[in-house]
Design an enzyme around this catalytic site. Structure first.
Site, PDB file in Angstrom:
ATOM      1  N   CYS A   8      -0.452   0.655  11.712  1.00  0.00           N
ATOM      2  CA  CYS A   8       0.078   0.898  10.446  1.00  0.00           C
ATOM      3  C   CYS A   8      -0.677   1.609   8.942  1.00  0.00           C
ATOM      4  O   CYS A   8      -1.676   0.504   9.175  1.00  0.00           O
ATOM      5  CB  CYS A   8       1.211  -0.259  10.055  1.00  0.00           C
ATOM      6  N   ASN A  94      11.837   4.499  -0.892  1.00  0.00           N
ATOM      7  CA  ASN A  94      12.458   5.478   0.213  1.00  0.00           C
ATOM      8  C   ASN A  94      12.501   4.995   1.643  1.00  0.00           C
ATOM      9  O   ASN A  94      11.605   3.888   2.168  1.00  0.00           O
ATOM     10  CB  ASN A  94      11.420   6.386   0.135  1.00  0.00           C
ATOM     11  N   HIS A 105       6.231   1.217   6.328  1.00  0.00           N
ATOM     12  CA  HIS A 105       6.209   0.004   5.676  1.00  0.00           C
ATOM     13  C   HIS A 105       6.442  -0.432   4.135  1.00  0.00           C
ATOM     14  O   HIS A 105       5.462   0.492   3.909  1.00  0.00           O
ATOM     15  CB  HIS A 105       4.043  -0.334   5.451  1.00  0.00           C
ATOM     16  N   HIS A 107       7.651  -0.402   0.814  1.00  0.00           N
ATOM     17  CA  HIS A 107       7.093  -0.213  -0.450  1.00  0.00           C
ATOM     18  C   HIS A 107       7.706   0.746  -1.158  1.00  0.00           C
ATOM     19  O   HIS A 107       8.106   1.475  -1.121  1.00  0.00           O
ATOM     20  CB  HIS A 107       5.803   0.861  -0.092  1.00  0.00           C
ATOM     21  N   HIS A 109       7.640   2.622  -5.128  1.00  0.00           N
ATOM     22  CA  HIS A 109       6.858   3.764  -5.787  1.00  0.00           C
ATOM     23  C   HIS A 109       6.699   2.904  -7.319  1.00  0.00           C
ATOM     24  O   HIS A 109       8.521   2.503  -7.481  1.00  0.00           O
ATOM     25  CB  HIS A 109       7.306   4.835  -6.194  1.00  0.00           C
TER      26      HIS A 109
HETATM   27  P1  5GP Z   1       7.124   7.871   1.234  1.00  0.00           P
HETATM   28  O1  5GP Z   1       7.307   8.651   1.002  1.00  0.00           O
HETATM   29  O2  5GP Z   1       7.339   6.507   2.791  1.00  0.00           O
HETATM   30  O3  5GP Z   1       7.774   6.782   0.768  1.00  0.00           O
HETATM   31  O4  5GP Z   1       5.961   7.290   0.280  1.00  0.00           O
HETATM   32  C1  5GP Z   1       4.702   7.308   0.848  1.00  0.00           C
HETATM   33  C2  5GP Z   1       3.385   7.816  -0.600  1.00  0.00           C
HETATM   34  O5  5GP Z   1       2.574   7.462   0.668  1.00  0.00           O
HETATM   35  C3  5GP Z   1       3.451   8.942  -0.685  1.00  0.00           C
HETATM   36  O6  5GP Z   1       3.443   8.939  -2.034  1.00  0.00           O
HETATM   37  C4  5GP Z   1       2.386   8.573  -0.535  1.00  0.00           C
HETATM   38  O7  5GP Z   1       0.752   9.602  -1.241  1.00  0.00           O
HETATM   39  C5  5GP Z   1       1.265   7.426  -1.012  1.00  0.00           C
HETATM   40  N1  5GP Z   1      -0.363   7.373   0.573  1.00  0.00           N
HETATM   41  C6  5GP Z   1       0.057   7.953   1.502  1.00  0.00           C
HETATM   42  N2  5GP Z   1      -1.195   7.884   2.052  1.00  0.00           N
HETATM   43  C7  5GP Z   1      -1.977   7.313   1.378  1.00  0.00           C
HETATM   44  C8  5GP Z   1      -2.816   6.458   1.348  1.00  0.00           C
HETATM   45  O8  5GP Z   1      -4.572   6.738   2.026  1.00  0.00           O
HETATM   46  N3  5GP Z   1      -3.498   5.344   0.125  1.00  0.00           N
HETATM   47  C9  5GP Z   1      -3.107   5.867  -0.769  1.00  0.00           C
HETATM   48  N4  5GP Z   1      -3.253   5.060  -1.626  1.00  0.00           N
HETATM   49  N5  5GP Z   1      -1.714   5.902  -1.026  1.00  0.00           N
HETATM   50  C10 5GP Z   1      -1.085   7.144   0.246  1.00  0.00           C
HETATM   51 ZN    ZN Z   2       1.958  -2.045   7.914  1.00  0.00          ZN
END
Ligand code: 5GP
Ligand code: ZN
Length: 120
Positions: A8, A94, A105, A107, A109
């Site tokens: 992950c 999301n 995992h 999260h 935003h």
């Molecule tokens: P999701 O679409 O799953 O809600 O958002 C995942 C978020 O993780 C995206 O906004 C993306 O820019 C961020 N993200 C993906 N890979 C990395 C990373 O390696 N480091 C950081 N700091 N953010 C990441």
């Molecule tokens: Zn995880």
């Protein structure tokens, strides 16, 4: 660390195996800047323990989720979001593929700062 998923991305960030710009850390919660920010302030808050998404949250997670909600406004202000009501911030979680989740995992935003933003 228990509850660590070696495959992950965010578990690796929490463990320091992948570098990130840290915003906050305690025993249970880790926050770091999003690598592709949509807004002037854009960071992610995650539980340190691997929980795939909000779909896996149960009764035992009430305190953890409550802590993250209480932390969010404090960190938003610390990271430069302007004060409510003219300022403020947006929180997005999301969940699942149809919910737009790419990293599995849990999260939150947290986004803020002056508009226009890249998205939303
Ligand atoms: P999701 O679409 O799953 O809600 O958002 C995942 C978020 O993780 C995206 O906004 C993306 O820019 C961020 N993200 C993906 N890979 C990395 C990373 O390696 N480091 C950081 N700091 N953010 C990441
Ligand atoms: Zn995880």
């Amino acid at each position: 660390m228990s509850h660590h998923d070696p495959n992950c991305l965010f578990c690796k960030i929490v463990a320091g195996q992948i570098p990130s710009r840290k915003v906050y850390e305690d025993d249970d919660v880790f926050a770091f800047h999003d690598i592709h920010p949509w807004a002037p302030v854009h960071f992610l808050m995650v539980p340190k323990r691997h929980i795939a998404s909000m779909a896996q949250i149960g009764e035992a997670d009430q305190a953890l989720m409550g802590r993250m909600m209480v932390l969010a406004p404090r960190l938003a202000q610390q990271e430069g979001c302007n004060p409510y009501p003219e300022g403020g911030f947006r929180m997005v979680c999301n969940t699942g593929t149809e919910g737009g989740q790419e990293v599995h995992h849990l999260h939150w935003h947290v986004m803020g700062g002056p508009r226009p933003w890249l998205r939303g």
